[in-house]
Design a protein around this motif. Sequence first.
Motif, PDB file in Angstrom:
ATOM      1  N   PHE A   1      20.654  46.791  18.451  1.00 31.61           N
ATOM      2  CA  PHE A   1      22.087  47.001  18.266  1.00 31.61           C
ATOM      3  C   PHE A   1      22.797  45.671  18.040  1.00 31.61           C
ATOM      4  O   PHE A   1      23.620  45.536  17.127  1.00 31.61           O
ATOM      5  N   ASP A   2      22.501  44.686  18.892  1.00 35.51           N
ATOM      6  CA  ASP A   2      23.143  43.381  18.758  1.00 35.51           C
ATOM      7  C   ASP A   2      22.891  42.795  17.375  1.00 35.51           C
ATOM      8  O   ASP A   2      23.806  42.275  16.727  1.00 35.51           O
ATOM      9  N   LEU A   3      21.647  42.885  16.937  1.00 36.88           N
ATOM     10  CA  LEU A   3      21.278  42.303  15.652  1.00 36.88           C
ATOM     11  C   LEU A   3      22.034  42.966  14.507  1.00 36.88           C
ATOM     12  O   LEU A   3      22.560  42.278  13.625  1.00 36.88           O
ATOM     13  N   SER A   4      22.114  44.283  14.508  1.00 35.68           N
ATOM     14  CA  SER A   4      22.774  44.976  13.408  1.00 35.68           C
ATOM     15  C   SER A   4      24.297  44.814  13.465  1.00 35.68           C
ATOM     16  O   SER A   4      24.934  44.492  12.451  1.00 35.68           O
ATOM     17  N   TYR A   5      24.895  44.984  14.644  1.00 37.44           N
ATOM     18  CA  TYR A   5      26.355  44.922  14.741  1.00 37.44           C
ATOM     19  C   TYR A   5      26.882  43.509  14.484  1.00 37.44           C
ATOM     20  O   TYR A   5      27.752  43.302  13.633  1.00 37.44           O
TER      21      TYR A   5
END
Length: 359
Positions: free
Chosen positions: A174-178
Amino acid sequence: MATHDATARASSTVPPRQRERWIDLIRGTAILLVIANHAIDVPMHIADITPGTVIDDITLYFAPFRMTSLMLLSGLLLPRALAKPPRRYYASKLRTLAWPYVVWLVIFWIATSNPTEWMRPDGWATRSWLWFILCLFLSYLAAPLLTRIPTPWFALVPTTLWLLSTVAPDGTLFDLSYYSGFFFAGYLIARTQHLLRRFDTTPVMVLLLIGSSVFAALLVLQEHGLTLTSPATPGTNDDGAIERFDLIWVPVVLAGITGTALLARRIRGTLDGHREPAPSRFLQHIGRNSVVFYLIHYPLQIVLVKLLAAAGITEQPIVMSACIIAALAVSFGAVALRRRSRVVNALFVFPQRATPVPR
């Protein structure tokens, strides 16, 4: 021909050197907010010290913007990094991101009394404060390939990443995509800044700041039980509370970052030719050395909270203040020592012979 076009495009989108001062101003402010936020969270999770000060509301108010602005500003400066030869580009990211990630991950394991964490494969993809360094590193790794996409289509890169965040599980994916969405949004802004200059006006700045401020204020109010939205409101949960990571709020977050950037540039413009005020020098110094302040503060606060709790000191304002002051003091000291000690400098960048220490 393609190489010539890429070089020309990169040189045309590199922000002028004088803009770095307003970027440092925003970075310094964001890092200071991160330190304050963790000075609240660390005591709460380690010593069960309940927050309740005005600092808590301030950090919550800026929560949607602090890390996203750091990612976007990194993307804004990406054209300058890509102007380097590929070998030098990748070596730089290994030295300044991958190396300190590993070093401080080990320090984190020691600070949290988990010296065997390295034996677990998932232990290396941490969800601690180092997620930001990991996210930056992976974004930089992907950048040379993704930035080959022509400008009219490049908007699909951040958009696709934000869409992926809606289905990604909580954690590193999630962190990587957002947050990588904001990194590449920053690069898109750098690429199209000649088209965006027409919107660099005071009325637009005020409108962006007011709209994002309302959003931030609603987050604070709902934390105090004053939810003004409902389950029928887009971007809310079943209780009617705003889900700030919902895709619908991305334009609002971008508006807040953009409005802040326009404001910071104006502030810097009024200071040119005048003596720099102490608060501005303070924030810019943190911004120029943001990696030092970011890496040091979290494990230091963990150790400090443990020591204070063992001594029976658990009053929230005292512990929070100690965490902020200690993080700033040690970080300022580390910045000064970097110029004199190869050992201290090696905590933040892989040692390299005959390489001057950043000032």
